[in-house]
Design a protein around this motif. Structure first.
Motif, PDB file in Angstrom:
ATOM      1  N   TRP A 101     100.958  11.690 -86.282  1.00 50.79           N
ATOM      2  CA  TRP A 101      99.739  11.075 -86.796  1.00 50.79           C
ATOM      3  C   TRP A 101      98.531  11.985 -86.620  1.00 50.79           C
ATOM      4  CZ3 TRP A 101     100.597   5.564 -84.313  1.00 50.79           C
ATOM      5  CH2 TRP A 101     101.659   4.940 -84.981  1.00 50.79           C
ATOM      6  N   VAL A 102      98.461  12.670 -85.499  1.00 52.11           N
ATOM      7  CA  VAL A 102      97.329  13.569 -85.248  1.00 52.11           C
ATOM      8  C   VAL A 102      97.302  14.694 -86.277  1.00 52.11           C
ATOM      9  CG1 VAL A 102      96.396  15.274 -83.640  1.00 52.11           C
ATOM     10  CG2 VAL A 102      97.128  13.038 -82.794  1.00 52.11           C
ATOM     11  N   SER A 103      98.466  15.286 -86.565  1.00 57.03           N
ATOM     12  CA  SER A 103      98.513  16.387 -87.535  1.00 57.03           C
ATOM     13  C   SER A 103      98.131  15.913 -88.932  1.00 57.03           C
ATOM     14  CB  SER A 103      99.905  17.022 -87.553  1.00 57.03           C
ATOM     15  OG  SER A 103     100.898  16.094 -87.981  1.00 57.03           O
ATOM     16  N   LYS A 104      98.566  14.706 -89.295  1.00 55.83           N
ATOM     17  CA  LYS A 104      98.242  14.177 -90.622  1.00 55.83           C
ATOM     18  C   LYS A 104      96.764  13.788 -90.729  1.00 55.83           C
ATOM     19  CE  LYS A 104     102.296  14.365 -92.684  1.00 55.83           C
ATOM     20  NZ  LYS A 104     102.539  15.150 -93.921  1.00 55.83           N
ATOM     21  N   ALA A 105      96.185  13.321 -89.632  1.00 56.01           N
ATOM     22  CA  ALA A 105      94.755  13.006 -89.636  1.00 56.01           C
ATOM     23  C   ALA A 105      93.937  14.269 -89.895  1.00 56.01           C
ATOM     24  CB  ALA A 105      94.344  12.376 -88.310  1.00 56.01           C
ATOM     25  N   ALA A 106      94.373  15.384 -89.319  1.00 55.76           N
ATOM     26  CA  ALA A 106      93.675  16.648 -89.537  1.00 55.76           C
ATOM     27  C   ALA A 106      93.768  17.080 -90.997  1.00 55.76           C
ATOM     28  CB  ALA A 106      94.249  17.723 -88.618  1.00 55.76           C
ATOM     29  N   VAL A 107      94.905  16.824 -91.625  1.00 56.27           N
ATOM     30  CA  VAL A 107      95.062  17.156 -93.052  1.00 56.27           C
ATOM     31  C   VAL A 107      94.095  16.340 -93.893  1.00 56.27           C
ATOM     32  CG1 VAL A 107      96.619  16.974 -95.032  1.00 56.27           C
ATOM     33  CG2 VAL A 107      97.456  17.910 -92.874  1.00 56.27           C
ATOM     34  N   GLU A 108      93.929  15.067 -93.561  1.00 57.19           N
ATOM     35  CA  GLU A 108      92.996  14.239 -94.330  1.00 57.19           C
ATOM     36  C   GLU A 108      91.569  14.778 -94.216  1.00 57.19           C
ATOM     37  OE1 GLU A 108      93.444  10.081 -93.511  1.00 57.19           O
ATOM     38  OE2 GLU A 108      95.453  10.005 -94.410  1.00 57.19           O
ATOM     39  N   ARG A 109      91.198  15.234 -93.049  1.00 59.45           N
ATOM     40  CA  ARG A 109      89.854  15.823 -92.896  1.00 59.45           C
ATOM     41  C   ARG A 109      89.752  17.121 -93.676  1.00 59.45           C
ATOM     42  NH1 ARG A 109      85.910  17.794 -93.503  1.00 59.45           N
ATOM     43  NH2 ARG A 109      84.058  17.969 -92.205  1.00 59.45           N
ATOM     44  N   LEU A 110      90.793  17.932 -93.633  1.00 62.85           N
ATOM     45  CA  LEU A 110      90.803  19.181 -94.389  1.00 62.85           C
ATOM     46  C   LEU A 110      90.596  18.914 -95.878  1.00 62.85           C
ATOM     47  CD1 LEU A 110      91.442  22.249 -94.764  1.00 62.85           C
ATOM     48  CD2 LEU A 110      93.865  21.596 -94.850  1.00 62.85           C
ATOM     49  N   TYR A 111      91.312  17.945 -96.427  1.00 61.41           N
ATOM     50  CA  TYR A 111      91.264  17.720 -97.862  1.00 61.41           C
ATOM     51  C   TYR A 111      90.016  16.978 -98.322  1.00 61.41           C
ATOM     52  CZ  TYR A 111      95.417  19.751 -99.959  1.00 61.41           C
ATOM     53  OH  TYR A 111      96.310  20.634-100.483  1.00 61.41           O
ATOM     54  N   THR A 112      89.548  16.021 -97.557  1.00 60.90           N
ATOM     55  CA  THR A 112      88.333  15.329 -97.990  1.00 60.90           C
ATOM     56  C   THR A 112      87.131  16.277 -97.961  1.00 60.90           C
ATOM     57  OG1 THR A 112      88.088  14.435 -95.748  1.00 60.90           O
ATOM     58  CG2 THR A 112      89.078  12.998 -97.411  1.00 60.90           C
ATOM     59  N   GLY A 113      87.119  17.209 -97.028  1.00 60.44           N
ATOM     60  CA  GLY A 113      86.051  18.202 -97.009  1.00 60.44           C
ATOM     61  C   GLY A 113      86.209  19.231 -98.119  1.00 60.44           C
ATOM     62  N   LEU A 114      87.451  19.609 -98.379  1.00 58.86           N
ATOM     63  CA  LEU A 114      87.719  20.604 -99.411  1.00 58.86           C
ATOM     64  C   LEU A 114      87.343  20.098-100.799  1.00 58.86           C
ATOM     65  CD1 LEU A 114      88.918  23.456 -99.637  1.00 58.86           C
ATOM     66  CD2 LEU A 114      91.166  22.408 -99.952  1.00 58.86           C
ATOM     67  N   ALA A 115      87.395  18.785-100.987  1.00 63.57           N
ATOM     68  CA  ALA A 115      87.024  18.218-102.284  1.00 63.57           C
ATOM     69  C   ALA A 115      85.595  18.589-102.662  1.00 63.57           C
ATOM     70  CB  ALA A 115      87.179  16.700-102.254  1.00 63.57           C
ATOM     71  N   THR A 116      84.696  18.577-101.689  1.00 66.76           N
ATOM     72  CA  THR A 116      83.308  18.963-101.944  1.00 66.76           C
ATOM     73  C   THR A 116      83.217  20.434-102.308  1.00 66.76           C
ATOM     74  OG1 THR A 116      82.458  17.265-100.451  1.00 66.76           O
ATOM     75  CG2 THR A 116      80.995  19.108-100.954  1.00 66.76           C
ATOM     76  N   ASP A 117      83.963  21.263-101.587  1.00 67.98           N
ATOM     77  CA  ASP A 117      83.929  22.702-101.845  1.00 67.98           C
ATOM     78  C   ASP A 117      84.430  23.053-103.239  1.00 67.98           C
ATOM     79  OD1 ASP A 117      83.062  23.001 -99.236  1.00 67.98           O
ATOM     80  OD2 ASP A 117      85.056  23.496 -98.450  1.00 67.98           O
ATOM     81  N   LEU A 118      85.433  22.317-103.730  1.00 67.19           N
ATOM     82  CA  LEU A 118      86.104  22.702-104.972  1.00 67.19           C
ATOM     83  C   LEU A 118      85.686  21.893-106.191  1.00 67.19           C
ATOM     84  CD1 LEU A 118      89.738  23.361-103.682  1.00 67.19           C
ATOM     85  CD2 LEU A 118      87.880  24.997-104.065  1.00 67.19           C
ATOM     86  N   ARG A 119      84.776  20.927-105.992  1.00 65.97           N
ATOM     87  CA  ARG A 119      84.296  20.169-107.148  1.00 65.97           C
ATOM     88  C   ARG A 119      83.693  21.080-108.223  1.00 65.97           C
ATOM     89  NH1 ARG A 119      82.965  14.677-107.491  1.00 65.97           N
ATOM     90  NH2 ARG A 119      82.860  14.485-105.225  1.00 65.97           N
ATOM     91  N   PRO A 120      82.886  22.096-107.862  1.00 61.26           N
ATOM     92  CA  PRO A 120      82.335  22.972-108.907  1.00 61.26           C
ATOM     93  C   PRO A 120      83.394  23.756-109.677  1.00 61.26           C
ATOM     94  CG  PRO A 120      81.093  23.200-106.862  1.00 61.26           C
ATOM     95  CD  PRO A 120      82.314  22.430-106.533  1.00 61.26           C
ATOM     96  N   ASP A 121      84.594  23.888-109.116  1.00 61.47           N
ATOM     97  CA  ASP A 121      85.687  24.593-109.787  1.00 61.47           C
ATOM     98  C   ASP A 121      86.571  23.648-110.599  1.00 61.47           C
ATOM     99  OD1 ASP A 121      85.246  27.305-108.721  1.00 61.47           O
ATOM    100  OD2 ASP A 121      85.738  26.381-106.787  1.00 61.47           O
ATOM    101  N   ASN A 122      86.147  22.386-110.722  1.00 61.51           N
ATOM    102  CA  ASN A 122      86.881  21.393-111.500  1.00 61.51           C
ATOM    103  C   ASN A 122      88.261  21.109-110.903  1.00 61.51           C
ATOM    104  OD1 ASN A 122      87.058  19.512-113.651  1.00 61.51           O
ATOM    105  ND2 ASN A 122      88.215  20.972-114.893  1.00 61.51           N
ATOM    106  N   ILE A 123      88.354  21.141-109.585  1.00 63.34           N
ATOM    107  CA  ILE A 123      89.621  20.896-108.904  1.00 63.34           C
ATOM    108  C   ILE A 123      89.527  19.587-108.120  1.00 63.34           C
ATOM    109  CG2 ILE A 123      91.272  21.747-107.196  1.00 63.34           C
ATOM    110  CD1 ILE A 123      90.339  24.578-107.867  1.00 63.34           C
TER     111      ILE A 123
END
Length: 280
Positions: free
Chosen positions: A194-216
């Motif tokens: 669960w701890v490892s998967k929680a970290a993935v969720e933080r990685l991806y929700t933050g990455l969404a902001t970074d990659l929105r300008p790239d249409n991803i």
């Protein structure tokens, strides 16, 4: 002065952060037959279980699928990348069996390069590779803790980092990481999985902001209930009441819906399979 970013809800997912001036996420688009025609998908952890179901479903939607995992030969746990690729070919789809150890940087790069060489690029990533360890923290061996982090977190980081330039080069696409409802079950204690998967969720929700300008589009997806995969059974996951069991095909359909998104659609969310499909 910019106003603080505010929360937004989308398609049954948990809240995301929307930067000031950014468009609100659009409603979900139904994934229909052929909706992924011409797209190339890299599915990490696709030799069995949820990953295999997702690979097969995306191929049914018309995508060319790289079936990636370490499992080239039948071992203690059933399922190989060649068996999944053969299943896709038998149904008339396009697939490439790609050996890939997500914890090994060179292996990930070679798998991505092989996919691009075969299909000409990559539009979509499904990061599914994972290992299970549900024991209490105080009795968890260090090697098991580290293995969960290496495969479930660092493995997602490596495949994601390597595919981003390819998806960007195609003008946009989708990243989907497979997580677990266990992230929310804090009333049931803690474990390495669960701890490892929680970290993935933080990685991806933050990455969404970074990659929105790239249409991803960048989203997480987990089963709403328990999927009795080969890995679950091999790890001694235990008996589950029938009403708590979810077919792996449900995850395949939900993943297809997220795979069809780009930066103008569903992004920055954590979705649960049945709840997501219920909105379409």
């Amino acid at each position: 002065m910019n106003e603080p970013a505010g929360p937004a809800q989308d398609a049954g997912g948990r809240s995301e952060t929307v930067e000031p001036g950014a468009p609100s996420p659009a409603g979900p688009a139904r994934a229909t037959a052929g909706s992924l025609a011409g797209r190339v998908v890299f599915v990490a952890g696709a030799s069995r279980g949820i990953g295999a179901a997702i690979a097969v479903n995306l191929a049914e939607q018309g995508a060319a699928v790289a079936v990636a995992a370490r499992s080239e030969d039948t071992g203690r746990v059933p399922g190989t990348i060649h068996e999944v690729a053969a299943r896709i070919h038998a149904a008339g789809g396009r697939a490439l069996a790609v050996p890939c150890d997500v914890t090994d940087e060179k292996s990930v790069r070679a798998a991505i390069a092989a996919t691009v060489a075969e299909f000409g690029g990559i539009d979509i990533l499904v990061a599914n590779a994972g290992v299970l360890w549900l024991g209490p923290v105080e009795t968890t061996p260090l090697k098991r803790w580290q293995l969960c982090l290496d495969v479930n977190l660092t493995g997602v980081f490596l495949v994601t980092r390597e595919v981003i330039p390819h998806i960007r080069a195609r003008g946009g696409g989708s990243l989907v990481a497979i997580t677990t409802t266990g992230v929310e079950m804090t009333d049931r204690g803690s474990n390495a999985y669960w701890v490892s998967k929680a970290a993935v969720e933080r990685l991806y929700t933050g990455l969404a902001t970074d990659l929105r300008p790239d249409n991803i589009a960048v989203n997480c997806l987990s089963p709403s209930r328990v999927v009795l995969t080969e890995g679950w059974q091999a790890a001694g996951g235990g008996d589950i009441p029938a009403e708590m069991v979810e077919p792996p095909e449900t995850m395949g359909r939900a993943a297809a819906l997220l795979a069809s998104q780009d930066g103008t659609g569903i992004t920055g969310t954590v979705q649960r399979s049945e709840a997501l499909l219920a909105t379409t």
